[in-house]
Write an enzyme that holds these catalytic residues in place. Structure first.
Site, short mmCIF file in Angstrom:
data_model
loop_
_atom_site.label_atom_id
_atom_site.label_comp_id
_atom_site.label_asym_id
_atom_site.label_seq_id
_atom_site.Cartn_x
_atom_site.Cartn_y
_atom_site.Cartn_z
N CYS A 566 -11.11 -34.08 50.15
CA CYS A 566 -11.69 -32.36 49.93
C CYS A 566 -11.86 -31.93 50.95
O CYS A 566 -11.84 -32.18 52.30
CB CYS A 566 -13.07 -32.89 49.12
SG CYS A 566 -12.86 -33.87 47.76
N THR A 567 -11.55 -30.49 50.86
CA THR A 567 -11.94 -29.50 51.99
C THR A 567 -13.38 -29.40 52.16
O THR A 567 -14.22 -28.68 51.52
CB THR A 567 -11.31 -28.18 51.62
OG1 THR A 567 -10.04 -28.32 51.10
CG2 THR A 567 -11.41 -27.03 52.77
#
Length: 702
Positions: A566-567
């Protein structure tokens, strides 16, 4: 004597024209400008709707206009305007023109007008107030009874004199033909006022009845000569019987007993310049199509019936006369002396209204801050956004704010439940049923925000370095679509999650000579940059996103934990980076050299000569200490993305180059020269001699 006042009649396109002139030309200049008003004879109009001054959509484009409009900058200026002084000035202009004779070359000044206005361009409300200056005559003109009129009551006498006597069908037809012929050879500003002289022909000698001869003499055996007002001073009425001399004016008033407003100033001209106190007038109200109806009427007026006729005053005496009282402010729809307000939002197409509102804030920048800003260049730059997630959402919104009209999204993802809170183009409904395609939904959302944008979404996967091809047919199709999209746009924004996904668009953008903008995020840091372009005269061009790398891009998604997949970034980083990226892009467009703009050599706090100031190469931001750094990086000859060898191979081989780059490990490094750099580094490392000492001795590097 009663007169029918002018009524303003503004066409809706005029408001649009006024707004355009204010935004694009006048800006803060509220000087009065000419405006053209027209009136016409319309027999079919009801009395209350006649005598209208029409303001058409092109009224501001005529230099030969007797109207003036003063469009002020604030509503307070409009409300506090010194209207008596303004009306006095307008009346003084007519008064001076009468005395110095310029009125004879431009009689339409007799029906000049003034508009005071304020355009609220944010709410599209227009405040305006018309004034039709009329100079008072003292003593007033009154109707007089013809010498041959039979005795009747005083009241009936006044009413009949106000109505005047109609021309016969033969007289009316002859008059209309004469006026039409004359109007073709004179300036249009002469046509509202003119002189008419009736010539009586000898009756037909074959008719023996004296009464028949008299009737023929009055009607069919007469013709008209028409001339401009200036011909009065050249003897147009010389040796002509008074009953055959007429001062005429085109009268739009359909009231039988109330001539048009312009007659008041004509009577001032007749008395003040020529000393005439008893006059015969024709209210010219006929049109060519119905010239035999005889709507034109003759009225006879007298200024001072109890005084001896005055002789014309000398020029010096006339110029020293004070201006009489002037009136003329128009009443509103309720009959009060007040201005009017029109709300254009009730009439405008909402999409058209949105277009103008979007442009408004941008055009206001040109009023004071940046007059040379080229908004059209920004507006017509076609932008391709690779990535429709967090960065893509914010970048597209900022591009909309700058007026960009074509935005295309490319993304192969779907909207997940974690997206809407960070990605403003999506909402909860987009997450249902497996999630909507990001590219398509982002395009739809932009259209919902602003219908005037031209936007499309393309769901495709960008081929990535380090990710071998699984299905060549699908990957080739994605590559071909991506190539078509890049060729059809002016600027490419790299807004993807992974480093390797930016590699191929970087190569393709460099090969196509496109503007390439890049933004990448860390947890509390970001980089925003523009890629350099090749310029023959400047070999030391700016670098790209990969110029600092000593290895080719590889698969960065392999063996990642959840926090790596995930960012993970502070929520405020993406909006900040997106805003800076768009501002850097717009500044680049405004630079005289465009995409070839050099980076500033040193930090300069002063604005450069071009509209939006300096155009740095890179901006690196750090939220840990809230600091931004402008960095300049030159291109690397062995860059895996923008080096000449890589770009040339792509141009020559196209898909074959891409296929090898994706499938063959080490191909890009070997082609670009990075492999040679590694080998030389290893050779240099092998040449280093190490002097081994005891544990208590320091290690010395020779």
């Amino acid at each position: 004597m009663q007169y029918a006042p002018f009524a303003s009649d503004i066409e809706l396109p005029f408001y649009t024209s006024l707004a355009s002139h204010k935004i694009n030309h006048d800006k803060l200049d509220d000087s009065a400008r000419p405006v053209l008003g027209l009136y016409e004879i319309r027999p079919s109009d009801p009395e209350a709707a006649s005598c209208r001054i029409q303001i058409h959509g092109n009224a501001l484009t005529s230099s030969e206009a007797e109207g003036m409009i003063k469009n002020v900058n604030t509503v307070e200026e409009y409300r506090n305007m010194d209207r008596p002084h303004l009306l006095h000035q307008a009346g003084q202009m007519i008064w001076d023109a009468i005395h110095d004779g310029t009125i004879l070359s431009c009689p339409s000044l007799l029906c000049s007008f003034v508009i005071v206005s304020f355009a609220d361009l944010k709410k599209y409300k227009f405040h305006y107030w018309f004034a039709f200056p009329a100079i008072h005559s003292d003593p007033q003109w009154v109707p007089v009874q013809p010498t041959d009129q039979v005795s009747q009551s005083h009241q009936d006498h006044d009413i009949d004199n106000l109505k005047g006597s109609h021309l016969s069908p033969h007289e009316s037809t002859a008059l209309v033909e004469a006026v039409q012929t004359w109007s073709y050879i004179v300036d249009h500003r002469q046509r509202g006022f003119f002189l008419a002289r009736k010539s009586r022909l000898r009756p037909d000698a074959s008719s023996g009845d004296p009464q028949t001869k008299s009737a023929q003499q009055d009607t069919s055996n007469s013709n008209w000569q028409i001339a401009s007002l200036s011909e009065y001073e050249n003897g147009f009425f010389k040796n002509v019987a008074d009953e055959d001399c007429y001062f005429c004016f085109s009268d739009p008033s359909n009231y039988e007993q109330a001539p048009g407003w312009m007659l008041r100033n004509l009577l001032v001209l007749i008395k003040q310049r020529w000393g005439i106190e008893r006059v015969q007038l024709i209210r010219y109200r006929d049109v060519h199509a119905k010239r035999d109806q005889g709507r034109s009427t003759v009225i006879r007026l007298e200024s001072s019936p109890k005084q001896e006729p005055q002789t014309p005053k000398s020029l010096q005496t006339r110029e020293s006369l004070p201006l009489p009282k002037v009136t003329g402010w128009e009443r509103n729809s309720t009959g009060k002396l007040a201005g009017r307000i029109v709300n254009l939002t009730e009439y405008m197409d909402p999409k058209r209204l949105a277009d103008q509102s979007v442009d408004l804030n941008l055009k206001l920048i040109k009023w004071r801050i940046s007059p040379t800003l080229d908004l059209e260049k920004i507006k017509h730059t076609k932008c391709l956004l690779l990535g429709a997630g967090t960065l893509g959402s914010y970048v597209s919104r900022n591009l909309l704010g700058w007026g960009v009209k074509k935005i295309t999204f490319v993304d192969n993802g779907t909207v997940s439940f974690s997206n809407p809170v960070r990605q403003p183009l999506f909402n909860f409904q987009d997450c249902l049923n497996g999630g909507a395609r990001k590219a398509h939904r982002a395009s739809e959302a932009l259209t919902e925000i602003y219908p005037g944008v031209e936007t499309t979404g393309h769901a495709l996967s960008v081929p990535m370095a380090g990710h071998p091809i699984v299905d060549e047919r699908v990957t080739r199709a994605d590559f071909d679509r991506l190539q078509t999209l890049i060729d059809g746009h002016d600027a490419i924004f790299l807004l993807m999650d992974t480093r390797e996904s930016r590699w191929l668009p970087t190569v393709m953008g460099k090969a196509a000579g496109k503007i390439v903008m890049n933004a990448a995020l860390g947890f509390d840091s970001f980089v925003v940059m523009r890629h350099g372009i090749t310029e023959d005269e400047k070999p030391a061009e700016l670098g790209c996103y990969f110029c600092n790398d000593v290895v080719a891009p590889a698969n960065s998604t392999k063996d990642q934990t959840l926090d790596q997949q995930c960012t993970v970034t502070r929520p405020g980083v993406a909006p900040i980076a997106s805003a800076l990226l768009v501002e850097l892009f717009v500044s680049l467009l405004q630079h005289p050299k465009g995409a070839g703009a050099p980076a500033p050599i040193a930090r300069n706090t002063e604005r450069d000569d071009h509209p939006l100031g300096a155009v740095p190469h890179q901006i690196r931001g750090f939220l840990s200490n809230f600091e931004n750094l402008s960095v300049t990086g030159k291109s690397y000859p062995s860059c895996s993305a923008c080096s000449d060898k890589v770009v040339s191979a792509y141009r020559e081989q196209g898909w074959d180059f891409v296929r090898r780059a994706l499938n063959e490990h080490g191909y890009v490094e070997e082609l670009s020269g990075l492999k040679e750099v590694h080998e030389k580094a290893e050779e240099a490392l092998a040449d280093i001699d190490w002097d081994e000492a005891s544990d208590n001795e320091e290690i010395e590097i020779l």
